[in-house]
Enzyme design. Structure first.
Site, PDB file in Angstrom:
ATOM      1  CB  THR A   1      45.321  74.442  16.653  1.00  0.00           C
ATOM      2  OG1 THR A   1      44.669  73.311  16.069  1.00  0.00           O
ATOM      3  CG2 THR A   1      45.500  74.209  18.149  1.00  0.00           C
TER       4      THR A   1
ATOM      5  CG  ASP B   1      49.839  78.814  20.132  1.00  0.00           C
ATOM      6  OD1 ASP B   1      48.791  79.306  19.680  1.00  0.00           O
ATOM      7  OD2 ASP B   1      50.802  78.487  19.394  1.00  0.00           O
TER       8      ASP B   1
ATOM      9  CE  LYS C   1      42.469  74.576   9.464  1.00  0.00           C
ATOM     10  NZ  LYS C   1      41.206  75.158   9.951  1.00  0.00           N
TER      11      LYS C   1
ATOM     12  NE  ARG D   1      32.509  76.175   5.774  1.00  0.00           N
ATOM     13  CZ  ARG D   1      32.982  76.670   6.909  1.00  0.00           C
ATOM     14  NH1 ARG D   1      32.825  77.943   7.202  1.00  0.00           N
ATOM     15  NH2 ARG D   1      33.617  75.885   7.764  1.00  0.00           N
TER      16      ARG D   1
ATOM     17  CD  GLU E   1      35.260  77.411   4.015  1.00  0.00           C
ATOM     18  OE1 GLU E   1      35.422  76.205   4.250  1.00  0.00           O
ATOM     19  OE2 GLU E   1      35.242  78.265   4.912  1.00  0.00           O
TER      20      GLU E   1
ATOM     21  CB  THR F   1      44.501  82.107  10.007  1.00  0.00           C
ATOM     22  OG1 THR F   1      45.854  81.967  10.457  1.00  0.00           O
ATOM     23  CG2 THR F   1      43.963  80.745   9.592  1.00  0.00           C
TER      24      THR F   1
ATOM     25  CB  VAL G   1      36.906  76.338  17.405  1.00  0.00           C
ATOM     26  CG1 VAL G   1      36.682  77.503  16.465  1.00  0.00           C
ATOM     27  CG2 VAL G   1      35.977  76.432  18.604  1.00  0.00           C
TER      28      VAL G   1
ATOM     29  CG  ASP H   1      37.782  75.294  10.025  1.00  0.00           C
ATOM     30  OD1 ASP H   1      38.804  74.766   9.559  1.00  0.00           O
ATOM     31  OD2 ASP H   1      37.703  76.502  10.280  1.00  0.00           O
TER      32      ASP H   1
HETATM   33  P1  NAD Z   1      45.579  81.790  14.053  1.00  0.00           P
HETATM   34  O1  NAD Z   1      46.479  81.348  12.948  1.00  0.00           O
HETATM   35  O2  NAD Z   1      45.510  83.235  14.387  1.00  0.00           O
HETATM   36  O3  NAD Z   1      45.934  80.993  15.405  1.00  0.00           O
HETATM   37  C1  NAD Z   1      46.108  79.610  15.442  1.00  0.00           C
HETATM   38  C2  NAD Z   1      47.076  79.275  16.573  1.00  0.00           C
HETATM   39  O4  NAD Z   1      47.154  77.834  16.682  1.00  0.00           O
HETATM   40  C3  NAD Z   1      48.496  79.771  16.342  1.00  0.00           C
HETATM   41  O5  NAD Z   1      48.906  80.609  17.408  1.00  0.00           O
HETATM   42  C4  NAD Z   1      49.331  78.492  16.250  1.00  0.00           C
HETATM   43  O6  NAD Z   1      50.643  78.628  16.773  1.00  0.00           O
HETATM   44  C5  NAD Z   1      48.494  77.522  17.073  1.00  0.00           C
HETATM   45  N1  NAD Z   1      48.743  76.113  16.811  1.00  0.00           N
HETATM   46  C6  NAD Z   1      48.912  75.490  15.614  1.00  0.00           C
HETATM   47  N2  NAD Z   1      49.146  74.168  15.817  1.00  0.00           N
HETATM   48  C7  NAD Z   1      49.091  73.954  17.162  1.00  0.00           C
HETATM   49  C8  NAD Z   1      49.239  72.811  17.998  1.00  0.00           C
HETATM   50  N3  NAD Z   1      49.501  71.614  17.475  1.00  0.00           N
HETATM   51  N4  NAD Z   1      49.110  72.959  19.347  1.00  0.00           N
HETATM   52  C9  NAD Z   1      48.850  74.172  19.889  1.00  0.00           C
HETATM   53  N5  NAD Z   1      48.709  75.307  19.158  1.00  0.00           N
HETATM   54  C10 NAD Z   1      48.834  75.193  17.806  1.00  0.00           C
HETATM   55  O7  NAD Z   1      44.117  81.248  13.649  1.00  0.00           O
HETATM   56  P2  NAD Z   1      42.703  81.726  14.228  1.00  0.00           P
HETATM   57  O8  NAD Z   1      42.126  82.827  13.406  1.00  0.00           O
HETATM   58  O9  NAD Z   1      42.790  81.873  15.710  1.00  0.00           O
HETATM   59  O10 NAD Z   1      41.834  80.424  13.889  1.00  0.00           O
HETATM   60  C11 NAD Z   1      42.075  79.223  14.578  1.00  0.00           C
HETATM   61  C12 NAD Z   1      41.346  78.084  13.906  1.00  0.00           C
HETATM   62  O11 NAD Z   1      39.947  78.242  14.033  1.00  0.00           O
HETATM   63  C13 NAD Z   1      41.614  77.988  12.404  1.00  0.00           C
HETATM   64  O12 NAD Z   1      41.845  76.639  12.088  1.00  0.00           O
HETATM   65  C14 NAD Z   1      40.344  78.485  11.764  1.00  0.00           C
HETATM   66  O13 NAD Z   1      40.131  77.927  10.488  1.00  0.00           O
HETATM   67  C15 NAD Z   1      39.324  78.042  12.781  1.00  0.00           C
HETATM   68  N6  NAD Z   1      38.075  78.793  12.795  1.00  0.00           N
HETATM   69  C16 NAD Z   1      36.930  78.095  12.961  1.00  0.00           C
HETATM   70  C17 NAD Z   1      35.725  78.768  13.023  1.00  0.00           C
HETATM   71  C18 NAD Z   1      34.467  77.996  13.275  1.00  0.00           C
HETATM   72  O14 NAD Z   1      33.376  78.555  13.188  1.00  0.00           O
HETATM   73  N7  NAD Z   1      34.554  76.734  13.630  1.00  0.00           N
HETATM   74  C19 NAD Z   1      35.670  80.160  12.893  1.00  0.00           C
HETATM   75  C20 NAD Z   1      36.867  80.852  12.760  1.00  0.00           C
HETATM   76  C21 NAD Z   1      38.074  80.160  12.708  1.00  0.00           C
END
Ligand code: NAD
Length: 352
Positions: free
Chosen positions: A209, A169, A239, A53, A64, A92, A232, A235
């Site tokens: 996270t 969390d 990060k 991407r 992206e 996010t 997950v 990404d």
């Molecule tokens: P969000 O911000 O809604 O939730 C993330 C949570 O992680 C928060 O509640 C935060 O308090 C917690 N957190 C942060 N650091 C932490 C730690 N050290 N230990 C425990 N918990 C911790 O975000 P979201 O929309 O749920 O997305 C989560 C992640 O997934 C993001 O990084 C996002 O980029 C990624 N994501 C990946 C894909 C994929 O296809 N791989 C798709 C969507 C989102």
């Protein structure tokens, strides 16, 4: 103003439509049917145009574009990732996407994809786990209980057979919300005080996270033999969520290696470190886990074909549900080359 209204009207699925669509179909059925479409598209992986991407990074996050085509349909998603957004009341991750007809280039669908991304990410994770985790996996830890978490829980319940969840969390209110939202789903939920406590006895560990840094959500001593890791949240360049030593002990499966080497956990490894492509397992070209004691890792970053599958699935549901608006997105003069004439006729209409 338009010669044929059907030609220039683009179905638009808003956030409200998407919620109604998911509720009409049922979240679990939606996830299960979407998982089947993703598997169908992964099984014909070689038919797709693929590219990492296109990412635009800033100090706060990333924006992206994710394009792909199977030669008949073309799809792309616009998506952002801004971990600090939630402090200002924003998501996010937000997204929207388009599906088009390769034959004439016209868009056939414009859709919200914030909810759809959560659904497709969860469906993809569950598909990977169904092929890679031990078949008797019932207990899953979810570390990171934000926007994606309930979708992950429900997908693993519906598609993998997970019955017991262990949530952690750093923000206890996120865990409380996730647990409360899952009441009545039949899942047994335990709230944990640390990630260490959450992973104890877990067959599957999901890390989801959000933090723009090389974090260590899981350290090597927390992962025992036989575990499947669904990583997950790592990404983006810089990060990540897993300690490098876990990667060195794992059988690693990825979506599209050229993208995952930039964005996934494997950015911590040498550029030629061997990894497995998940599509080959789904297509029956190779085995999943080597043994019951193997540690398998799905290093998820999210690939364009999953969004293509999601848009294709949503489009297949429009006729029967009517859950879309008709968007006047494409100019359609009576004579295709008379684009300026259409403007003049509009001017005359406004003046009249
Ligand atoms: P969000 O911000 O809604 O939730 C993330 C949570 O992680 C928060 O509640 C935060 O308090 C917690 N957190 C942060 N650091 C932490 C730690 N050290 N230990 C425990 N918990 C911790 O975000 P979201 O929309 O749920 O997305 C989560 C992640 O997934 C993001 O990084 C996002 O980029 C990624 N994501 C990946 C894909 C994929 O296809 N791989 C798709 C969507 C989102």
């Amino acid at each position: 103003m338009s010669a044929n209204p059907n030609l220039n009207i683009v179905p638009f699925v808003s956030v409200d439509h998407m919620m109604r669509l998911v509720l009409r179909i049922g979240v679990e059925t939606f996830l299960t049917e979407l998982a089947a479409v993703i598997e169908e598209d992964f099984a014909r992986w070689e038919q797709f145009d693929k590219t990492p991407r296109v990412a635009s990074h800033s100090d706060e996050g990333v924006i992206e574009l994710m394009p792909t085509s199977d030669g008949t349909l073309y799809g792309f998603k616009y998506v952002n990732g801004h971990p600090k957004n939630t402090k200002e009341g924003r998501q996010t991750v937000t997204a929207f996407g388009v599906l088009s007809d390769v034959g004439n280039g016209y868009p056939m669908l414009l859709s919200e994809m914030t909810i759809l991304t959560a659904l497709r990410t969860a469906a993809m994770s569950a598909v990977a786990a169904r092929h890679l985790a031990r078949s008797n996996s019932r207990v899953m830890a979810i570390i990171g209980n934000g926007a994606q978490s309930e979708f992950q829980a429900l997908a693993f319940n519906a598609i993998v057979g997970v019955t017991d969840l262990r949530l952690y969390d750093i923000d206890p209110s996120a865990t409380q919300r996730c647990a409360a939202n899952l009441l009545g789903t039949g899942l047994s939920v335990k709230i944990c005080g640390s990630s260490q406590e959450a992973v104890e006895g877990a067959d599957i560990i999901t890390t989801v996270t959000a933090d723009k840094q090389s974090a260590t959500i899981l350290s090597d001593n927390m992962v025992g033999p036989g575990v499947h890791i669904n990583a997950v949240g790592g990404d983006c360049p810089g990060k990540t969520e897993l300690h490098k030593d876990i990667l060195l002990r794992s059988e690693i499966f990825v979506e599209y290696p050229p993208q995952t080497r930039i964005e996934g956990e494997i950015q911590q490894l040498d550029a030629d470190y061997p990894v497995n492509e998940l599509w080959e397992v789904i297509a029956g070209r190779r085995e999943g886990r080597a043994s019951e004691r193997s540690i398998t890792l799905f290093d998820s970053v999210g690939f364009a074909i999953e969004d293509f599958s999601a848009l294709r699935y949503v489009r297949s549901k429009l006729k029967e549900t009517g859950l879309y608006a008709e968007l006047d997105l494409l100019a359609d003069p009576d004579e295709p080359r008379d684009l300026y004439g259409m403007l003049l006729r509009c001017k005359a209409q406004i003046a009249a």
